[in-house]
Scaffold this motif. Sequence first.
Motif, short mmCIF file in Angstrom:
data_model
loop_
_atom_site.label_atom_id
_atom_site.label_comp_id
_atom_site.label_asym_id
_atom_site.label_seq_id
_atom_site.Cartn_x
_atom_site.Cartn_y
_atom_site.Cartn_z
N ILE A 135 0.83 -1.21 0.00
CA ILE A 135 0.00 0.00 0.00
C ILE A 135 0.87 1.26 0.00
O ILE A 135 0.67 2.16 -0.82
CB ILE A 135 -0.95 0.00 1.22
CG1 ILE A 135 -1.97 -1.15 1.07
CG2 ILE A 135 -1.67 1.34 1.36
CD1 ILE A 135 -2.78 -1.43 2.31
N PHE A 136 1.84 1.33 0.91
CA PHE A 136 2.56 2.59 1.09
C PHE A 136 3.82 2.72 0.21
O PHE A 136 4.09 3.80 -0.29
CB PHE A 136 2.92 2.78 2.57
CG PHE A 136 1.70 2.88 3.43
CD1 PHE A 136 0.85 3.98 3.34
CD2 PHE A 136 1.35 1.85 4.29
CE1 PHE A 136 -0.30 4.06 4.11
CE2 PHE A 136 0.20 1.93 5.06
CZ PHE A 136 -0.63 3.03 4.97
N ASN A 137 4.57 1.66 0.05
CA ASN A 137 5.80 1.77 -0.76
C ASN A 137 5.53 1.56 -2.24
O ASN A 137 6.08 2.25 -3.10
CB ASN A 137 6.84 0.75 -0.30
CG ASN A 137 7.53 1.20 0.97
OD1 ASN A 137 7.54 2.39 1.27
ND2 ASN A 137 8.06 0.27 1.72
N VAL A 138 4.69 0.57 -2.54
CA VAL A 138 4.44 0.25 -3.95
C VAL A 138 3.30 1.11 -4.51
O VAL A 138 3.28 1.41 -5.70
CB VAL A 138 4.08 -1.26 -4.08
CG1 VAL A 138 3.73 -1.63 -5.50
CG2 VAL A 138 5.23 -2.11 -3.58
N GLY A 139 2.39 1.51 -3.66
CA GLY A 139 1.27 2.33 -4.11
C GLY A 139 0.26 1.56 -4.94
O GLY A 139 -0.25 2.06 -5.94
N ILE A 140 -0.03 0.35 -4.51
CA ILE A 140 -0.91 -0.50 -5.31
C ILE A 140 -2.33 0.06 -5.36
O ILE A 140 -3.04 -0.12 -6.37
CB ILE A 140 -0.90 -1.97 -4.79
CG1 ILE A 140 -1.62 -2.92 -5.78
CG2 ILE A 140 -1.52 -2.09 -3.42
CD1 ILE A 140 -0.95 -3.09 -7.08
N LEU A 141 -2.76 0.75 -4.30
CA LEU A 141 -4.14 1.25 -4.30
C LEU A 141 -4.33 2.29 -5.39
O LEU A 141 -5.37 2.34 -6.05
CB LEU A 141 -4.51 1.82 -2.93
CG LEU A 141 -4.55 0.79 -1.79
CD1 LEU A 141 -5.01 1.44 -0.50
CD2 LEU A 141 -5.47 -0.39 -2.13
N ARG A 142 -3.31 3.10 -5.60
CA ARG A 142 -3.38 4.09 -6.67
C ARG A 142 -3.46 3.36 -8.03
O ARG A 142 -4.22 3.76 -8.92
CB ARG A 142 -2.13 4.98 -6.63
CG ARG A 142 -2.01 5.97 -7.76
CD ARG A 142 -2.96 7.13 -7.56
NE ARG A 142 -3.16 7.88 -8.79
CZ ARG A 142 -3.44 9.16 -8.84
NH1 ARG A 142 -3.58 9.85 -7.75
NH2 ARG A 142 -3.60 9.77 -9.99
N LYS A 190 4.81 6.97 -12.10
CA LYS A 190 4.37 6.10 -11.01
C LYS A 190 2.90 6.32 -10.67
O LYS A 190 2.16 5.38 -10.45
CB LYS A 190 5.21 6.38 -9.76
CG LYS A 190 6.67 6.05 -9.90
CD LYS A 190 7.00 4.67 -9.36
CE LYS A 190 8.47 4.37 -9.52
NZ LYS A 190 8.87 3.97 -10.86
N SER A 191 2.51 7.60 -10.64
CA SER A 191 1.14 7.90 -10.22
C SER A 191 0.09 7.49 -11.24
O SER A 191 -1.09 7.51 -10.96
CB SER A 191 1.02 9.40 -9.95
OG SER A 191 1.43 10.10 -11.11
N MET A 192 0.52 7.14 -12.45
CA MET A 192 -0.44 6.75 -13.48
C MET A 192 -0.41 5.26 -13.80
O MET A 192 -1.18 4.79 -14.62
CB MET A 192 -0.13 7.53 -14.78
CG MET A 192 -0.42 9.00 -14.72
SD MET A 192 -2.16 9.33 -14.40
CE MET A 192 -2.89 8.77 -15.93
N MET A 193 0.47 4.53 -13.16
CA MET A 193 0.63 3.12 -13.51
C MET A 193 -0.60 2.29 -13.16
O MET A 193 -1.26 2.53 -12.15
CB MET A 193 1.83 2.53 -12.77
CG MET A 193 3.15 2.91 -13.40
SD MET A 193 4.47 2.06 -12.53
CE MET A 193 5.88 2.69 -13.40
N THR A 194 -0.86 1.31 -14.01
CA THR A 194 -1.98 0.41 -13.74
C THR A 194 -1.47 -0.81 -12.97
O THR A 194 -0.26 -0.97 -12.77
CB THR A 194 -2.62 -0.05 -15.07
OG1 THR A 194 -1.61 -0.69 -15.86
CG2 THR A 194 -3.21 1.09 -15.83
N ILE A 195 -2.38 -1.68 -12.59
CA ILE A 195 -2.01 -2.82 -11.75
C ILE A 195 -0.93 -3.68 -12.41
O ILE A 195 0.09 -4.01 -11.78
CB ILE A 195 -3.24 -3.70 -11.46
CG1 ILE A 195 -4.25 -2.93 -10.62
CG2 ILE A 195 -2.85 -4.98 -10.73
CD1 ILE A 195 -5.61 -3.58 -10.55
N SER A 196 -1.15 -4.03 -13.67
CA SER A 196 -0.22 -4.96 -14.31
C SER A 196 1.19 -4.39 -14.39
O SER A 196 2.17 -5.11 -14.19
CB SER A 196 -0.73 -5.36 -15.70
OG SER A 196 -1.27 -4.27 -16.36
#
Lengths: 442, 280
Positions: free
Chosen positions: B65-72, B224-230
């Motif tokens: 959640i915090f380092n990888v930013g998966i929720l974003r 980074k802020s625009m990346m999708t899950i895959s």
Amino acid sequence: MKRNIVLAVVCMLLISMMPIMASGNEENTASDGKTVVRILTRFSNPGNPREKYFQDMVAKFNEENPDIDLQDLSISDEGSRDTRFKTSIASGDPIEVFNFLGYAANLDYVRDGVVTDISGEMEADPEWVAAYKDNLFGPVRYDEFGISGIYGMPIDPYGVCCFYNKAIFDELGIPLPETWEEIEAATPALLAAGYTPMAFGAMENYRGGHFYTALSMKAYGSEFKDALISGEEKWNGEKAVNLISYMKHLYDIGVFGENNMAYNADGELSRLENKQAAIIFTGSWNLAAVNAFSNADDLVCMGFPYFESVPEHKDDWMGGPDCFISISSKPGDPDYEATLRVLKYFTSYEYLKGQYEYCNGSGTYPVTFDETIPADRLTNEFNSYYSNATDMIGEIEQYDAMASLIDIVRTNLQTIFTGAEPQAIGDAIQLEVDTWRSMNNY
Amino acid sequence: MKAKYLKKHGFGSIFYWLIAVLLVFLFLYPIYFVVVSSFKDNNEIWYTMFSLPEEVEWLNYQDAIFNVGILRSVLNSFLLSAGATLVIVIVGTMGAYPISRHIIRGAKQLKLYYLIGLMVPAYGMLIPMVKLFTQLGLRDKYWPMILLYAGINFPISMYLIIGYLDSVSREIDEAALIDGCTVPQTLFRVIFPLCGPGISTAGILTFLNVYNELVFANTLLQRKSMMTISVTLLGLKGERFTSWGVMFAAIVLSILPILIVYLLMQEKIEAGVTNGAVKG
């Protein structure tokens, strides 16, 4: 009722996404007069200390340089990194700062002008490169192809090495084997005690490629590489096939254990930490990871085994510079000054020293540090071997102008673990080489 | 009791249940593996692949959640998928109707023209698309990506909707027109609800295609802020080190929104997929 809930959720989502989508991403809009510089590396995994350090330094650079918008496009997956890099070139907008592998395999990028010669900048700023070891720039010099200059700054020298679980050998009363003959002799006892003598995670094809080159250095030295690249030796010739046969022999007598295609390099590390494997063949890039193991005290770092029968190549190594940071911007480009500033920042002595300290010393570096923290025991053990190296080469295929050779060799060597015959493997590789050379009049 | 059951249901029934249990195991096992591994560290994942974690590693979720930013990344994937689906549902239906009903001249030719979209591989357009997006400054933005994804999925969706529309009697259109409906009113008030399953199929396919898409996302959404899950998940596969535990935690977090949507819209999705199997 359910329908209403669904409708409400959908409406809420749509309403909430409208402002975000309408504005796009604020960060990506024109950057208020800032010069945009993109950097592409394979450092995107914050779980790795070195990659986390890089990410932190990108943020720090942006803080310290308000006139530059440094965009980090890094992605650690090799294929995805290559797709990004190649599409940026094909679309006429090459990424400004990027990791570059050098060697003849990447000659085309230099020849086509994608990579910029930085030798002039190095001369103009001697302080920047003063601490660098001179012998690391070989793979980014292309004088033999009639191209002068230096095309990148080394950031990641390495050497292959082995980690031994000394506790296992002590338990069985076997001295730590340093040669292949000793490893073969110790194999029955290790297998009988339930240990894998040398874990080999063949799921990733680079493992076979690394092993082949390391073995070739111990058997023949770097002359064999030169002969293969010049075409004097063939991939299906006696010497080359002998190496494949020896790898297959080690596999057949159980040195590499079983189910090798079911695990990768991470699986090798796990087997070492869990006392399943007596030895793993890896490289200095894993010093930090092994240092963090719960059984690190039981482990020792040693050089890749040599042959008793060929002592003259005992200190011939696979290793050297592996990765470089290069730029595509040219002098006179509007973003050249900013790009150069980024390059210097991420290849500066201060950056590397910071990385060394952040990673607690583990690993090998392209510069010589003066006063800094002492290295850990495993790094010191590694360096005691590394410093004795009399000759060192990267993976053989990297020296060939045939860019696809590295993948062809690695993939074919992987088939050792699926029962392919050594001669057939050599023939398959040579066929590809012959085809490429005839098509390219090489 | 056993003999009585066998007499009543026969061995076929036992065989049926055995297969059913085996299939349940096969389908649930990957989910079990992902969830269990998301609570382990790298070493435990490789060492005890199938067992429960000895010590629950919550840190994986914290890192995800915090380092990888998966929720974003989940939000990005969701926005792109929902946006493209919305465009497909509206534009696809509007485009399919005149072709199905031959309201416009050249409807047949137009249908054939859309067939080209099915025949040309989308990834063959990668370089021109990257060039276009770069020159027009459309990279790392939502709307251009939504339109791109909608465009890629448009031909197959059109064909699905046209196929369903063709099965709806034209007399319903005529009845609506006689009752005073205009063409748009006929489409959205009468035909659209009748074609629900066909449109749902097109929407679901679009949503899933976009949610799982990698190549365009990797080249056109790089910040980074625009990346999708895959793309974000690939970023965890290190150069020589992969954070498997964090990656599995990120996968679990990326499955959750889809699971919620599925539970909320279970009937529609199942009807749509079944319908697609027949009509597609």
